[in-house]
Design a protein around this motif. Structure first.
Motif, short mmCIF file in Angstrom:
data_model
loop_
_atom_site.label_atom_id
_atom_site.label_comp_id
_atom_site.label_asym_id
_atom_site.label_seq_id
_atom_site.Cartn_x
_atom_site.Cartn_y
_atom_site.Cartn_z
N PRO A 1 0.83 -1.21 0.00
CA PRO A 1 0.00 0.00 0.00
C PRO A 1 0.86 1.26 0.00
O PRO A 1 1.91 1.30 0.64
CB PRO A 1 -0.81 -0.11 1.29
CG PRO A 1 -0.78 -1.55 1.66
CD PRO A 1 0.52 -2.09 1.14
N ASP A 2 0.40 2.29 -0.69
CA ASP A 2 1.16 3.53 -0.79
C ASP A 2 1.55 4.12 0.56
O ASP A 2 2.63 4.67 0.71
CB ASP A 2 0.37 4.57 -1.59
CG ASP A 2 0.33 4.26 -3.07
OD1 ASP A 2 1.16 3.45 -3.54
OD2 ASP A 2 -0.55 4.80 -3.76
N ARG B 1 8.35 1.79 4.18
CA ARG B 1 8.58 2.96 5.03
C ARG B 1 8.27 2.57 6.47
O ARG B 1 7.12 2.43 6.87
CB ARG B 1 7.69 4.12 4.57
CG ARG B 1 8.06 5.44 5.17
CD ARG B 1 7.40 6.60 4.43
NE ARG B 1 5.99 6.39 4.18
CZ ARG B 1 5.01 6.73 5.02
NH1 ARG B 1 5.30 7.29 6.16
NH2 ARG B 1 3.75 6.52 4.70
N LEU B 2 9.31 2.37 7.25
CA LEU B 2 9.18 1.82 8.60
C LEU B 2 8.26 2.64 9.49
O LEU B 2 7.47 2.08 10.25
CB LEU B 2 10.55 1.69 9.25
CG LEU B 2 11.56 0.83 8.49
CD1 LEU B 2 12.88 0.78 9.25
CD2 LEU B 2 11.03 -0.56 8.24
N LYS B 3 8.34 3.95 9.42
CA LYS B 3 7.53 4.77 10.31
C LYS B 3 6.04 4.73 9.95
O LYS B 3 5.21 5.16 10.72
CB LYS B 3 8.03 6.21 10.35
CG LYS B 3 7.91 6.96 9.04
CD LYS B 3 8.49 8.35 9.19
CE LYS B 3 8.42 9.10 7.86
NZ LYS B 3 9.02 10.40 7.96
N GLY B 4 5.72 4.16 8.80
CA GLY B 4 4.32 4.03 8.41
C GLY B 4 3.62 2.87 9.08
O GLY B 4 2.40 2.82 9.14
N VAL B 5 4.38 1.94 9.62
CA VAL B 5 3.80 0.75 10.26
C VAL B 5 3.40 1.10 11.69
O VAL B 5 4.24 1.41 12.51
CB VAL B 5 4.79 -0.43 10.25
CG1 VAL B 5 4.21 -1.63 10.98
CG2 VAL B 5 5.17 -0.79 8.82
N ARG B 6 2.10 1.06 11.97
CA ARG B 6 1.59 1.46 13.28
C ARG B 6 1.37 0.27 14.22
O ARG B 6 1.51 0.40 15.41
CB ARG B 6 0.29 2.24 13.14
CG ARG B 6 0.46 3.51 12.38
CD ARG B 6 1.16 4.55 13.24
NE ARG B 6 1.32 5.78 12.51
CZ ARG B 6 2.47 6.39 12.32
NH1 ARG B 6 3.58 5.90 12.79
NH2 ARG B 6 2.52 7.51 11.63
N ASN B 7 0.96 -0.88 13.69
CA ASN B 7 0.69 -2.04 14.53
C ASN B 7 1.56 -3.19 14.04
O ASN B 7 1.10 -4.05 13.29
CB ASN B 7 -0.79 -2.38 14.48
CG ASN B 7 -1.19 -3.39 15.53
OD1 ASN B 7 -0.33 -4.01 16.17
ND2 ASN B 7 -2.46 -3.57 15.72
#
Length: 114
Positions: free
Chosen positions: A11-12, A25-31
């Motif tokens: 996903p974008d 993008r590591l900081k995009g992963v919340r859970n």
């Protein structure tokens, strides 16, 4: 982990493109504990392993290679024995929608999770 409509892309909101390469993008992963990163994969119609899990009715997919279960490795480092339904639910969480999800029993065609 891929969406058939995105031609194998993540996903974008979870990707960045640098120098023509697509990166998670590591900081995009919340859970992280529910974000599948790797897993058992197989090629369609044979028992050979595959390097990629493509969520499509095509050549490769999440494989139920261990007694009708496969192993998914998650972003937080844990792994879990998973059914096709676990795989579907994990992709739905990541994509934020109910996309069609496919799996493979090695030696058979890809199947849609009902």
């Amino acid at each position: 982990m891929v969406n058939p409509a995105a031609n194998g892309a993540i996903p974008d909101k979870y990707k960045t493109v640098t120098g023509g390469e697509t990166w998670l993008r590591l900081k995009g992963v919340r859970n992280a504990s529910s974000f599948p990163l790797i897993g058992d994969a197989s090629r369609n119609l044979d028992s050979n392993a595959s390097w990629s899990i493509k969520n499509a009715s095509g050549n490769t997919g999440f494989a139920l290679a261990h007694g009708n279960r496969g192993v998914l490795g998650y972003f937080d480092g844990h792994a879990a024995s998973s059914t096709q339904y676990d795989f579907r639910d994990a992709l739905w969480k990541v994509w934020g929608s109910e996309i069609d999800v496919y799996y493979i029993i090695p030696g058979a065609a890809a199947r849609l999770v009902q």
